[in-house]
Every structure is written in C-alpha cells, then in structure tokens.
Design an enzyme around this catalytic site. Structure first.
Site, PDB file in Angstrom:
ATOM      1  N   LYS A  29      -2.428  -2.800  -9.755  1.00 14.95           N
ATOM      2  CA  LYS A  29      -1.092  -2.862  -9.168  1.00 14.95           C
ATOM      3  C   LYS A  29      -1.432  -4.549 -10.032  1.00 14.95           C
ATOM      4  CE  LYS A  29       2.181  -3.192  -5.613  1.00 14.95           C
ATOM      5  NZ  LYS A  29       2.255  -2.986  -4.256  1.00 14.95           N
ATOM      6  N   SER A 106       6.863  -0.886  -3.607  1.00 18.43           N
ATOM      7  CA  SER A 106       6.695  -1.673  -5.212  1.00 18.43           C
ATOM      8  C   SER A 106       5.121  -1.605  -6.033  1.00 18.43           C
ATOM      9  CB  SER A 106       6.426  -3.277  -4.125  1.00 18.43           C
ATOM     10  OG  SER A 106       4.955  -3.118  -3.374  1.00 18.43           O
ATOM     11  N   SER A 130       4.408   0.613   0.287  1.00 18.57           N
ATOM     12  CA  SER A 130       4.259   0.326  -1.261  1.00 18.57           C
ATOM     13  C   SER A 130       3.600   1.414  -1.933  1.00 18.57           C
ATOM     14  CB  SER A 130       4.244  -0.524  -1.420  1.00 18.57           C
ATOM     15  OG  SER A 130       5.553  -1.635  -0.858  1.00 18.57           O
TER      16      SER A 130
END
Length: 383
Positions: A29, A106, A130
């Site tokens: 990420k 996310s 997330s």
C-alpha cells in the site's frame, strides 16, 4: 480488464536471500516507506509536499530477507480514512469479483492486486477495517494482527492506537506463510471455546447470515456471548472519537498548512476530527482499556469469537452518500470489536451463488495470531 491497482507498478525490489517466501511476489500500500519512492497516501498534495523515502520500512525488509519479491506500490483511499476504495484523484481499483462494485478500502489497491492474481499477497494497513473489509469484498483471506505485534515503523499513520500492518492473500496457506515470517511466535493455543455474538450477526440480512453460519466449521461447541451489556452499540462512537483525535494530531498541522483537496467524505471526517476536544482523550482511552479488558476476559486463553466480517457484500460504485454512510456505520460496528480490543482477526472468503463474496471472521485473544492462522488453515485449506 485493467486492475488499476497500482500507484507505481514499476517498483520492483528483488529478495535479499532465499527463504520461506521464495518465489512469492507482493505489493504494498502506498503508505509504506520505500527508499527512493515518494508516497502519495492517496492524495496529490501529500505527494507534492513530502520527500522521497530515505529508508525502506522494516516490515518490507523482513519480507525481502525471507525470499519475497516486491512488485508494485498500490493505491489507497486518501490518508487511509475510508472503507470504500474510491479515490477522486486516482480512481477506483478493480474488484474482479464484482467489477461494478467497490473493492473496499483503504487498502483497495492491495486487495485488487491480489484478487486479480498480479501478486501472491499484499501488505495493507488496518485501522478501522482497511484490510478486513477489502478482503471480504474481493474474496480474499486477510488478517489484522494483534495491535503492536508488528512495528509500524516507516508507515504513514492515521490513528496509532488502532493502526496495524496487515496482509491479504488468495489462500490461507499463503496468508499463514507470511505470518510465519512477520508474526512473533508468541502463544500456542488450542481453541476450545467458540462464541457467537448475536448483536453482531443481527447487522446482516437473514439470507447472508445463513450462508455464513453454514460455513462455521462443524463439530465446534458454540456458545453465545452478549456484548450489549458492555456497550456494544456505543463502541463505534468511542472508536471514532479516539481515531479522530489521533488523526488530527497526526495530520492536522499539515492539513491546515497545505490545504489539500479532499473528497467530500474525507474532508468531512477531518472536519469532524478537528472539532474534537483533545482534553477528553485520556478519558476515552480509559474507556477503551476497560472494554478491551472485558472482551479479553470473555475470551479467556482458548476462546474465539465468530462474526461476519462486513455487514454485506461489496456495495456498488458511486452509491449515494447516505447509503454509503449507512453501510459504513454497520461495518464499523463489526470491525471495531478487534479495533477497540487490539485483538487479532482473520477473515475467510465465503462465495454466494451469485458470485459475490461475504467474509466470515475469527477473533482470538492477544498474541494468538499464529494459532488463529493455524486454526483457519485446518478448516479452510483449499477454500
């Protein structure tokens, strides 16, 4: 169909040596520091106002030291403050299970990279769900480890009290292999007590509820536990307030000075965060500690809670704001159990007849992460 999973697909770092993860590729990420890469944290203004990384996050180094190859930096929701996976600046990564639906956030790009078969596993971060929610929406195994069991050095924070390194994979074998490298070999637990929290299950429609219940391993002695008596339905508000104070503490000065353009939803969350009274923080943390103790006590040394991961399958893209917030509220009610308590949670993908996926989650006591992965592998290998 293009995955649109990556902020920078060109990043590749070869393993430093052979190890248990040799032959595996992973993505990370775009909140993890990588030497020579400038993070966006999902927002162009962040990218413009921050320097390139001088080091590589220790968790990435550990994977490289154990044979894995880094292959790409993935998209995230703006400053990790969402569960949807839609980003007004960079677009929405593909959910290959349901292309017209959101991937969840996310850690949206990380989920997409794995679900599309581009990498074997991917690192995300999990604050309010997330990793767990995109895993559920995209049909993946995912883990939120015991809080602080894996250092978050070199990771852009949102709310450090809740932030965790997490990862997702298509198979439990891969998820566990990564855990064998990253997780401390702490508590070896044989689980003997299993609990259904009915208030959590009530958040899901009856048809999906039945599908998930039928996937609970046969032969387990199931009891019920009721967290309503210790404020279950008030936990999301407590979580939100602690998260908000910490998020503003982490990013308020930058937001005030840089004046970034946010989506309406992210802007609203930071506005809310800025309105909170930081003088109440210590009292809020005491409330959290009391709840965490009660949950841990209910589990004991060999207990496990079984809940839905998310309140539904993946919602459609570009849903009305009111509908999005309704789903988010129910989902946060589920995810805050492990968030408030700092406990490890593994989510297992469950396929519906229409091809959409649900998530079935297992929560154990602190430091039981490896035992939790072993348990899930026992019952869901080859899933």
């Amino acid at each position: 169909m293009e995955s649109h999973a990556f902020f920078d697909e060109a990043i590749m770092i070869l393993p430093k040596k052979e190890g248990p993860l040799s032959g595996m590729t992973f993505a990370v990420k775009d909140v993890y520091e990588v030497s020579g890469h400038r993070n966006s944290a999902g927002n162009p203004t962040w990218y413009e106002t921050h320097e390139k990384g001088k080091h590589t996050a220790p968790v990435i180094e550990r994977l490289l030291d154990n044979g894995a190859t880094l292959k790409g930096m993935t998209h995230t929701d703006e400053l990790m403050y969402s569960l949807n996976g839609e980003n007004i600046h960079y677009g929405t990564p593909l959910n290959p299970i349901a292309p017209n639906c959101i991937p969840g956030g996310s850690s949206s790009g990380s989920a997409s990279a794995v679900a599309c078969g581009i990498t074997d596993f991917a690192l995300g971060t999990d604050t309010g769900g997330s990793v767990r929610i995109p895993s559920s929406y995209c049909g993946l195994f995912g883990i939120r480890p015991t809080h602080d069991s894996i250092p978050c050095n070199g990771v852009i924070p949102l709310a450090p009290s809740f932030d965790t390194v997490g990862w997702m994979a298509k198979t439990i074998e891969t998820l566990e292999a990564v855990g064998s490298v990253l997780l401390p070999n702490a508590v070896d637990t044989a689980f003997n007590h299993f609990y259904i929290e009915e208030n959590a299950w009530s958040l899901m429609n009856s048809e999906d509820c039945e599908i998930l219940r039928n996937k609970i391993p046969q032969g387990l002695s199931i009891d019920k536990v009721d967290f309503k008596s210790i404020g279950f339905f008030e936990w999301p508000e407590l979580f939100k307030r602690i998260q908000g104070i910490e998020a503003w503490r982490a990013h308020g000065e930058w937001i005030t000075n840089a004046q970034p353009r946010f989506s309406e939803a992210i802007y609203g969350r930071f506005q809310y965060a800025s309105s909170l009274n930081p003088m109440q923080y210590d009292d809020l943390k005491k409330q959290q500690a009391q709840i965490a103790w009660r949950i841990s006590e209910a589990l004991g040394e060999d207990g496990m809670i079984i809940i839905p991961t998310a309140a539904s399958v993946a919602p459609e893209k570009n849903a009305p704001g009111e509908a999005v917030e309704s789903v988010r509220a129910m989902t946060m009610q589920l995810t805050c159990i492990a968030g408030i308590s700092g406990l490890p949670q593994v989510t297992v993908p469950v396929l519906r007849e229409d091809g959409m996926t649900l998530g079935l989650s297992f929560i154990a006591n602190k430091q039981c992460d490896r035992s939790l992965l072993k348990f899930v592998r026992k019952y869901f290998s080859g899933n």
